[in-house]
Design a protein around this motif. Structure first.
Motif, PDB file in Angstrom:
ATOM      1  N   GLN A 100      -6.656  -7.575  -0.976  1.00  0.00           N
ATOM      2  CA  GLN A 100      -6.732  -6.311  -0.241  1.00  0.00           C
ATOM      3  C   GLN A 100      -6.696  -5.081  -1.159  1.00  0.00           C
ATOM      4  OE1 GLN A 100      -7.223  -5.933   2.981  1.00  0.00           O
ATOM      5  NE2 GLN A 100      -7.065  -8.071   3.563  1.00  0.00           N
ATOM      6  N   THR A 101      -7.157  -5.212  -2.392  1.00  0.00           N
ATOM      7  CA  THR A 101      -7.124  -4.053  -3.299  1.00  0.00           C
ATOM      8  C   THR A 101      -8.026  -2.913  -2.821  1.00  0.00           C
ATOM      9  OG1 THR A 101      -8.811  -5.050  -4.713  1.00  0.00           O
ATOM     10  CG2 THR A 101      -6.496  -5.384  -5.352  1.00  0.00           C
ATOM     11  N   SER A 102      -8.976  -3.212  -1.951  1.00  0.00           N
ATOM     12  CA  SER A 102      -9.850  -2.153  -1.424  1.00  0.00           C
ATOM     13  C   SER A 102      -9.067  -1.136  -0.601  1.00  0.00           C
ATOM     14  CB  SER A 102     -10.969  -2.763  -0.577  1.00  0.00           C
ATOM     15  OG  SER A 102     -10.426  -3.410   0.561  1.00  0.00           O
ATOM     16  N   LEU A 103      -7.869  -1.493  -0.164  1.00  0.00           N
ATOM     17  CA  LEU A 103      -7.044  -0.554   0.600  1.00  0.00           C
ATOM     18  C   LEU A 103      -6.589   0.635  -0.247  1.00  0.00           C
ATOM     19  CD1 LEU A 103      -4.857  -3.091   2.612  1.00  0.00           C
ATOM     20  CD2 LEU A 103      -6.747  -1.693   3.464  1.00  0.00           C
ATOM     21  N   THR A 147       6.181   0.150 -10.303  1.00  0.00           N
ATOM     22  CA  THR A 147       6.008  -0.023  -8.861  1.00  0.00           C
ATOM     23  C   THR A 147       4.540  -0.205  -8.515  1.00  0.00           C
ATOM     24  OG1 THR A 147       7.984   1.286  -8.404  1.00  0.00           O
ATOM     25  CG2 THR A 147       6.392   1.051  -6.601  1.00  0.00           C
ATOM     26  N   MET A 148       3.668   0.594  -9.128  1.00  0.00           N
ATOM     27  CA  MET A 148       2.230   0.461  -8.863  1.00  0.00           C
ATOM     28  C   MET A 148       1.725  -0.907  -9.311  1.00  0.00           C
ATOM     29  SD  MET A 148       0.702   4.332  -9.542  1.00  0.00           S
ATOM     30  CE  MET A 148       0.702   4.157 -11.279  1.00  0.00           C
ATOM     31  N   THR A 149       2.207  -1.397 -10.445  1.00  0.00           N
ATOM     32  CA  THR A 149       1.792  -2.708 -10.940  1.00  0.00           C
ATOM     33  C   THR A 149       2.225  -3.813  -9.984  1.00  0.00           C
ATOM     34  OG1 THR A 149       1.903  -1.942 -13.229  1.00  0.00           O
ATOM     35  CG2 THR A 149       1.992  -4.328 -12.875  1.00  0.00           C
ATOM     36  N   VAL A 161       0.638  -7.615  -5.386  1.00  0.00           N
ATOM     37  CA  VAL A 161       0.725  -8.095  -4.002  1.00  0.00           C
ATOM     38  C   VAL A 161      -0.634  -7.946  -3.319  1.00  0.00           C
ATOM     39  CG1 VAL A 161       1.754  -7.649  -1.729  1.00  0.00           C
ATOM     40  CG2 VAL A 161       3.195  -7.649  -3.769  1.00  0.00           C
ATOM     41  N   LEU A 162      -1.260  -6.782  -3.515  1.00  0.00           N
ATOM     42  CA  LEU A 162      -2.563  -6.529  -2.887  1.00  0.00           C
ATOM     43  C   LEU A 162      -3.650  -7.440  -3.462  1.00  0.00           C
ATOM     44  CD1 LEU A 162      -2.354  -2.658  -2.669  1.00  0.00           C
ATOM     45  CD2 LEU A 162      -2.151  -4.296  -0.799  1.00  0.00           C
ATOM     46  N   VAL A 215       0.841  -1.199   0.000  1.00  0.00           N
ATOM     47  CA  VAL A 215       0.000   0.000   0.000  1.00  0.00           C
ATOM     48  C   VAL A 215       0.875   1.247   0.000  1.00  0.00           C
ATOM     49  CG1 VAL A 215      -1.665   1.359   1.335  1.00  0.00           C
ATOM     50  CG2 VAL A 215      -1.996  -1.097   1.062  1.00  0.00           C
ATOM     51  N   THR A 216       1.887   1.254   0.851  1.00  0.00           N
ATOM     52  CA  THR A 216       2.779   2.420   0.937  1.00  0.00           C
ATOM     53  C   THR A 216       3.514   2.644  -0.379  1.00  0.00           C
ATOM     54  OG1 THR A 216       3.054   2.054   3.301  1.00  0.00           O
ATOM     55  CG2 THR A 216       4.690   3.448   2.227  1.00  0.00           C
ATOM     56  N   ARG A 217       4.048   1.574  -0.953  1.00  0.00           N
ATOM     57  CA  ARG A 217       4.765   1.701  -2.228  1.00  0.00           C
ATOM     58  C   ARG A 217       3.825   2.201  -3.319  1.00  0.00           C
ATOM     59  NH1 ARG A 217       7.184  -2.942  -4.479  1.00  0.00           N
ATOM     60  NH2 ARG A 217       8.663  -1.565  -5.493  1.00  0.00           N
ATOM     61  N   TYR A 218       2.615   1.672  -3.355  1.00  0.00           N
ATOM     62  CA  TYR A 218       1.640   2.098  -4.359  1.00  0.00           C
ATOM     63  C   TYR A 218       1.315   3.579  -4.188  1.00  0.00           C
ATOM     64  CZ  TYR A 218      -2.249   1.862  -7.623  1.00  0.00           C
ATOM     65  OH  TYR A 218      -3.077   2.069  -8.696  1.00  0.00           O
TER      66      TYR A 218
END
Length: 143
Positions: A84-87, A71-73, A78-79, A36-39
């Motif tokens: 956990q993509t809702s995060l 990085t977003m990809t 991972v999410l 989440v932080t990296r995204y």
């Protein structure tokens, strides 16, 4: 004899919502928190660079755009694996907030004050959603 139980549906205070969001994030697996932080960091950098005219970007900034997308990809993968993509929803709201703020500035410069009011309404709606999620930090608010 009937026994009834009442459940309060009152909204949490902003401070309580923020504390709950911090607690929920603290209980997540470390790889999910890192993703989440990296995204979020990569998306903010991407948005910053993508908002500028391409002719004004250096070759290093074009590389930064590509690296941000990669990085977003990777973080999204991972999410998605963790379910956990809702995060990422608060980040999408924060992006809408930033776009509305930029649009409002443009409209104000063009003296389109009615349009500016509509953009401000969008910003208020986004701020309320982020406050409820305890993520005002995404728009520079209290963390």
């Amino acid at each position: 004899m009937t026994i009834t139980t009442e459940t309060s549906t009152a909204a949490l205070s902003p401070a309580a919502a923020e504390a709950l969001a911090r607690l929920e994030r603290a209980l997540l697996p470390l790889d999910v928190i890192r993703a989440v932080t990296r995204y979020e960091v990569a998306a903010l950098r991407y948005d910053e660079l993508a908002a500028r005219p391409a002719a004004s970007l250096s070759s290093a900034e074009f590389d930064a755009i590509r690296l941000s997308q990669e990085t977003m990809t990777q973080a999204f993968a991972v999410l998605a694996t963790a379910g956990q993509t809702s995060l990422l929803a608060p980040l999408e709201v924060a992006t809408s907030y930033r776009y509305a703020a930029a649009h409002c500035r443009e409209l104000a410069e063009a003296a389109d004050f009615d349009g500016c009011l509509a953009a401000q309404d969008e910003m208020r709606m986004c701020r309320c959603q982020l406050e409820a999620a305890g993520r005002l930090d995404l728009i520079g608010g209290a963390a």
